[in-house]
Scaffold this motif. Structure first.
Motif, PDB file in Angstrom:
ATOM      1  N   ALA A 175       2.243  -9.761  45.404  1.00 60.99           N
ATOM      2  CA  ALA A 175       1.106  -9.328  46.208  1.00 60.99           C
ATOM      3  C   ALA A 175       1.090  -7.815  46.358  1.00 60.99           C
ATOM      4  O   ALA A 175       0.029  -7.173  46.299  1.00 60.99           O
ATOM      5  CB  ALA A 175       1.162 -10.003  47.575  1.00 60.99           C
ATOM      6  N   LEU A 176       2.266  -7.230  46.545  1.00 60.48           N
ATOM      7  CA  LEU A 176       2.330  -5.775  46.645  1.00 60.48           C
ATOM      8  C   LEU A 176       1.926  -5.104  45.330  1.00 60.48           C
ATOM      9  O   LEU A 176       1.229  -4.082  45.319  1.00 60.48           O
ATOM     10  CB  LEU A 176       3.751  -5.347  47.039  1.00 60.48           C
ATOM     11  CG  LEU A 176       4.181  -5.663  48.473  1.00 60.48           C
ATOM     12  CD1 LEU A 176       5.641  -5.293  48.673  1.00 60.48           C
ATOM     13  CD2 LEU A 176       3.309  -4.914  49.471  1.00 60.48           C
ATOM     14  N   ALA A 177       2.396  -5.696  44.232  1.00 59.27           N
ATOM     15  CA  ALA A 177       2.014  -5.131  42.933  1.00 59.27           C
ATOM     16  C   ALA A 177       0.519  -5.247  42.711  1.00 59.27           C
ATOM     17  O   ALA A 177      -0.140  -4.293  42.222  1.00 59.27           O
ATOM     18  CB  ALA A 177       2.764  -5.862  41.825  1.00 59.27           C
ATOM     19  N   ALA A 178      -0.071  -6.391  43.071  1.00 57.83           N
ATOM     20  CA  ALA A 178      -1.519  -6.550  42.913  1.00 57.83           C
ATOM     21  C   ALA A 178      -2.270  -5.585  43.814  1.00 57.83           C
ATOM     22  O   ALA A 178      -3.296  -4.993  43.415  1.00 57.83           O
ATOM     23  CB  ALA A 178      -1.914  -7.986  43.238  1.00 57.83           C
ATOM     24  N   ALA A 179      -1.737  -5.390  45.018  1.00 60.61           N
ATOM     25  CA  ALA A 179      -2.386  -4.447  45.926  1.00 60.61           C
ATOM     26  C   ALA A 179      -2.291  -3.032  45.391  1.00 60.61           C
ATOM     27  O   ALA A 179      -3.232  -2.229  45.506  1.00 60.61           O
ATOM     28  CB  ALA A 179      -1.752  -4.542  47.311  1.00 60.61           C
ATOM     29  N   ALA A 180      -1.153  -2.715  44.776  1.00 68.34           N
ATOM     30  CA  ALA A 180      -0.996  -1.371  44.219  1.00 68.34           C
ATOM     31  C   ALA A 180      -1.954  -1.156  43.053  1.00 68.34           C
ATOM     32  O   ALA A 180      -2.565  -0.084  42.906  1.00 68.34           O
ATOM     33  CB  ALA A 180       0.447  -1.165  43.783  1.00 68.34           C
ATOM     34  N   VAL A 181      -2.105  -2.183  42.185  1.00 69.64           N
ATOM     35  CA  VAL A 181      -3.026  -2.081  41.052  1.00 69.64           C
ATOM     36  C   VAL A 181      -4.460  -1.934  41.539  1.00 69.64           C
ATOM     37  O   VAL A 181      -5.246  -1.110  41.045  1.00 69.64           O
ATOM     38  CB  VAL A 181      -2.875  -3.304  40.134  1.00 69.64           C
ATOM     39  CG1 VAL A 181      -3.972  -3.315  39.072  1.00 69.64           C
ATOM     40  CG2 VAL A 181      -1.505  -3.305  39.480  1.00 69.64           C
ATOM     41  N   ALA A 182      -4.790  -2.756  42.545  1.00 68.05           N
ATOM     42  CA  ALA A 182      -6.142  -2.673  43.080  1.00 68.05           C
ATOM     43  C   ALA A 182      -6.403  -1.321  43.711  1.00 68.05           C
ATOM     44  O   ALA A 182      -7.492  -0.738  43.582  1.00 68.05           O
ATOM     45  CB  ALA A 182      -6.356  -3.791  44.094  1.00 68.05           C
TER      46      ALA A 182
END
Length: 488
Positions: A460-467
């Motif tokens: 989730a953190l990685a997806a948030a960072a990508v977003a």
């Protein structure tokens, strides 16, 4: 008084004897005086007291005269009975025994656990109290010092004296009980011979009853334990078969000698517990106490974890401190923390709940709501992973007292144990460490997370960072387009 001379003053040592015919006031020596004095009992030979005058002196003289007359009559009666053969000669010695009374008082048994008597061990075996010595600086010694200061030696307790009565009790066991328990005692003693003390054997310290009370308490506790075990066996036999499996005795556990596993602590936490206090019943049953509200019964209880109430992050505090009198002491028990923790054995299953339903009187709806809730749909393996956890942090207390010490923390910064990154934290200091260093630490507060939670959070953190990065690039592109339009 035929001579006309006035009567001479009575002599204080005359004992009622008259003066001679010359009127000089001299005491007439009576024939056979020595023989008469030999028959006087020992009790008549009291120490000389200061002479009193007036009403008090007359009263004391009357009392002494009456006492002497009683002793004379008693001695004559003994002689007559001996001559007629009605009594043995030993009775005379018993009748001539000198007795005296003393009174001792203490504030409590804490300040004065004993009175100061040391009895003959040999005589005590025959249930007779004979004094062989006096404890220094005791209440009995203070009594004797006071009697000597007041010149009342007939009231002083001496070696060889025999105790015959305590607070009206003459039985050996009752006298011993009175000496142990009472804070005020009136003692009747018979005057003995100090020279005979050599035949009394070793002395026995006066007991305050502590040894007897401890022995009685141990015996009473053992009797309660037997009653408790017998009642438990009877109740277990009357239980329904489905309840015997849930509330039956636990099996043997093979614990490590060096370190106690955390799973063993959880077994103890969720095991069957008897509700008793020193093997006494303490449970108030609503059915059994209908007629008697004060009645208490034996009972057992068991605790389970509810799968529906288990959090994603599980925090457990170990009982490192226990209260001892007025302070808290730290436990020296070593607990081995597992990297992976499975709570399946400590969670109430739906099948177990169904077996208990017929025997549950109240609270069934709440139990069903918490224990039969569907597992969280985190992934396809949610049903299996909902009760499986992994270690990701712990807090260690360094020191031996609860009032002082230092705390050190260890935390796994990685998403899982496969990708672990352990760090140690002590105030402002941080360092990298390995798994072995973490497992050697004695945790005070332990933190577990459900398996997969770290991976999901990391994703989730990685997806948030990508977003966030994509959003930043879009904003930057919009700003560049606006700048080109203004330039044209």
């Amino acid at each position: 008084a035929l001579s006309g001379d006035p009567d001479p003053p009575p002599d204080e040592h005359a004992d009622g004897e008259g003066s001679d015919s010359s009127g000089t006031g001299r005491r007439k020596k009576k024939k056979g005086g020595k023989k008469k004095d030999a028959t006087v009992p020992v009790a008549a030979k009291v120490a000389a007291k200061p002479k009193l005058g007036g009403v008090w002196g007359a009263a004391r003289d009357r009392e002494e005269t009456l006492q002497s007359a009683k002793l004379y009559v008693l001695a004559l009666l003994v002689k007559v009975l001996q001559k007629t053969g009605d009594i043995e000669p030993e009775v005379e010695e018993a009748q001539q025994e000198v007795t005296f009374e003393i009174e001792l008082t203490r504030q409590n048994k804490t300040s004065h656990p004993s009175w100061g008597f040391r009895w003959s061990d040999t005589k005590c075996e025959d249930e007779v109290f004979v004094l062989v010595s006096i404890v220094e600086d005791s209440l009995l010694e203070k009594w004797n010092l006071k009697r000597r200061a007041m010149e009342e030696m007939e009231q002083a307790v001496c070696v060889g004296d025999r105790l015959i009565e305590v607070n009206g009790e003459t039985d050996y066991k009752e006298m011993s009980k009175m000496l142990r328990t009472a804070d005020k005692v009136t003692l009747q003693l018979a005057r003995g011979s100090a020279a005979a003390g050599a035949d009394f054997g070793p002395s026995r310290d006066e007991s305050d009853g502590e040894t007897e009370r401890k022995a009685q308490a141990v015996a009473a506790k053992e009797q309660r334990r037997k009653t408790y075990c017998s009642s438990a066996d009877q109740v277990y036999e009357t239980l329904a078969p489905e309840l015997r499996q849930l509330f039956g005795p636990e099996g043997a556990h093979k614990d490590s000698i060096e370190r106690l596993p955390l799973e063993r602590c959880l077994q103890h936490f969720s095991g069957v517990e008897a509700l008793e206090d020193e093997y006494k019943p303490v449970y108030n049953c609503t059915k059994c106490s209908k007629d008697d509200k004060t009645r208490r019964t034996y009972a057992s209880r068991r605790m389970w974890l509810c799968s529906g109430g288990l959090p994603a992050l599980l925090t457990m505090q170990l009982k490192r401190f226990r209260r001892y009198r007025d302070k808290f002491e730290k436990s020296v028990a070593s607990i081995a923390l597992p990297l992976s923790l499975d709570l399946t054995d400590y969670v109430l299953e739906e099948e177990q709940l169904k077996r208990m339903k017929p025997h549950i009187e109240k609270g069934l709806e709440d139990v069903e709501a918490r224990c039969c809730a569907p597992p969280p749909p985190e992934n396809s393996d949610a049903a299996a992973s909902s009760v499986r956890y992994e270690l990701y942090g712990l807090c260690v207390h360094q020191g031996s007292s609860m009032k002082a010490g230092h705390y050190v923390a260890f935390v796994n910064g990685g998403p899982s144990l496969e990708k672990e990154r352990w760090y140690g934290i002590s105030d402002a200091r941080t360092w990298k460490c390995n798994r072995e260093e973490v497992l050697k630490a004695e945790g005070y507060v332990v933190f577990y997370r459900r398996q997969g939670t770290g991976v999901a959070a990391d994703a989730a953190l990685a997806a948030a960072a990508v977003a966030s990065a994509e959003a930043g690039e879009a904003v930057e592109g919009d700003e560049d387009g606006a700048s080109d339009g203004e330039a044209e």
